[in-house]
Write a protein that holds these residues in place. Structure first.
Motif, PDB file in Angstrom:
ATOM      1  N   VAL A 280       1.110  -0.861   0.078  1.00 16.62           N
ATOM      2  CA  VAL A 280       0.049   0.293   0.015  1.00 16.62           C
ATOM      3  C   VAL A 280       1.043   1.409  -0.238  1.00 16.62           C
ATOM      4  O   VAL A 280       0.435   2.112  -0.869  1.00 16.62           O
ATOM      5  CB  VAL A 280      -1.113  -0.153   0.781  1.00 16.62           C
ATOM      6  N   LEU A 281       1.970   1.315   0.865  1.00 17.01           N
ATOM      7  CA  LEU A 281       2.738   2.225   0.747  1.00 17.01           C
ATOM      8  C   LEU A 281       3.618   2.604  -0.441  1.00 17.01           C
ATOM      9  O   LEU A 281       3.758   3.591  -0.626  1.00 17.01           O
ATOM     10  CB  LEU A 281       4.192   2.429   2.006  1.00 17.01           C
ATOM     11  N   LEU A 282       3.567   1.470  -1.532  1.00 14.98           N
ATOM     12  CA  LEU A 282       4.288   1.915  -2.723  1.00 14.98           C
ATOM     13  C   LEU A 282       3.215   2.531  -3.588  1.00 14.98           C
ATOM     14  O   LEU A 282       3.579   3.109  -4.481  1.00 14.98           O
ATOM     15  CB  LEU A 282       4.335   0.153  -3.563  1.00 14.98           C
ATOM     16  N   ASP A 283       2.081   3.266  -2.997  1.00 14.90           N
ATOM     17  CA  ASP A 283       1.543   3.748  -4.195  1.00 14.90           C
ATOM     18  C   ASP A 283       2.074   5.625  -4.267  1.00 14.90           C
ATOM     19  O   ASP A 283       1.150   5.636  -3.323  1.00 14.90           O
ATOM     20  CB  ASP A 283      -0.028   3.898  -3.473  1.00 14.90           C
ATOM     21  N   ASP A 284       2.839   5.584  -4.571  1.00 21.42           N
ATOM     22  CA  ASP A 284       3.577   6.364  -4.125  1.00 21.42           C
ATOM     23  C   ASP A 284       4.389   7.406  -5.757  1.00 21.42           C
ATOM     24  O   ASP A 284       5.451   6.315  -5.792  1.00 21.42           O
ATOM     25  CB  ASP A 284       5.000   6.603  -3.243  1.00 21.42           C
TER      26      ASP A 284
END
Length: 324
Positions: A280-284
């Motif tokens: 989820v944190l890779l949605d960047d």
């Protein structure tokens, strides 16, 4: 069905081998790889045969083949498409902690669907992001902290990105390679060489895997601050300057290792939940600067020695399996 897999077979040498792939049984899926990533630091140690005998078992990632030191099928960052098996996952793009291999069958609960908004190429950073997330849990930074991240490789830069998104933090990536400044700034952090880095930090992360980097991390830490050590040195011995200001400043040296969930979260978090959070944190989109241009899987054995020793650039080596 047949697949190709990368095996480390001797110091500095790897080769592709044909492997049979079983049809998925109940509760399994067959995944055709699309992209993979090389973990430069760890795989350099594996390629060079520098995994200490006492760490052979702890260093085994899921689905590793062979045994240390050689031959060994290694790796833990593969993104692919489910082409057979559990109907609920059919045609989904998933991440798996699997060695470098073009096609494989695994239990369905060992793959995690990629969240909407995360491109398959960027999803190969999931294992690195999981390491960075665990490190932040170990270090417990707070708003407005002054934070140094010594070592501007992929893991260090991911730590810097997460820390820089906390309100009011002042984050500096510290590295001997000036070329890494552009990556640090793209991720919202400052950059400095060791001799120009700001001291008196509230928290320091060390990810350079060098004795000199560890010395810099200890020097930059403020009174009673913590240094979170992410580096893994393999079979090498590392000298740390604990005879200087380490005791007088009451510094704390904390080991952070992704094999265990950080103690602060261990009672509530499983490995699977932590990995899903990392995805989820890779949605960047800013993280795309960490990906090098993709190379063909078939070219990997010939190019691997140079890739593993390319210490001046931060981008993560990206493998493309689309030719398979």
């Amino acid at each position: 069905m047949q697949a190709k897999a990368l095996w480390y077979v001797a110091p500095g040498r790897a080769e592709l081998r044909e492997e049979a792939v079983a049809e998925p049984a109940a509760g399994e899926v067959r995944v055709r790889a699309l992209y993979g990533a090389i973990s430069r630091g760890t795989e350099r140690l594996v390629c060079d045969g520098r995994v200490p005998p006492g760490e052979f078992e702890r260093m085994r990632p899921p689905f590793m083949g062979g045994a240390f030191p050689y031959p060994v099928k290694y790796g833990y960052a593969t993104v692919g498409r489910v082409e057979a098996g559990l109907p609920a996952l059919r045609d989904r793009i998933v991440f798996a902690l699997h060695p470098h291999q073009s096609l494989f069958t695994v239990p369905a609960d060992k793959v995690i669907p990629i969240p909407v908004g995360v491109p398959p190429q960027r999803a190969v950073l999931a294992a690195n992001m999981e390491t960075a997330l665990n490190a932040l849990w170990d270090g417990a930074p707070g708003p407005a902290d002054r934070i140094a991240v010594v070592g501007g490789g992929v893991v260090g830069l991911l730590v810097a990105r997460l820390a820089a998104r906390l309100p009011g933090t002042e984050v500096t990536v510290v590295d001997i390679a000036p070329a890494r400044a552009e990556f640090a700034r793209a991720l919202g952090a400052g950059f400095a060489t060791p001799d120009a880095a700001p001291g008196d930090c509230d928290l320091v992360f060390h990810a350079s895997a060098t004795a000199a980097g560890l010395a810099s991390a200890l020097r930059l830490a403020g009174e009673e601050a913590a240094i979170v050590e992410l580096s893994w040195y393999g079979a090498g011995d590392v000298a740390a300057p604990l005879g200087e200001r380490f005791h007088s400043r009451r510094l704390r040296l904390i080991s952070s290792q992704v094999g265990q969930v950080a103690p602060s979260h261990r009672p509530r978090w499983s490995h699977a939940r932590r990995l899903a959070a990392a995805l989820v944190l890779l949605d960047d989109a800013a993280l795309d600067c960490l990906l090098a241009p993709a190379l063909a899987f078939e070219d990997l054995p010939a190019r691997l020695p140079a890739i593993l020793r390319a210490d001046t650039g931060a981008p993560c080596p990206l493998i493309c399996y689309s030719g398979d």
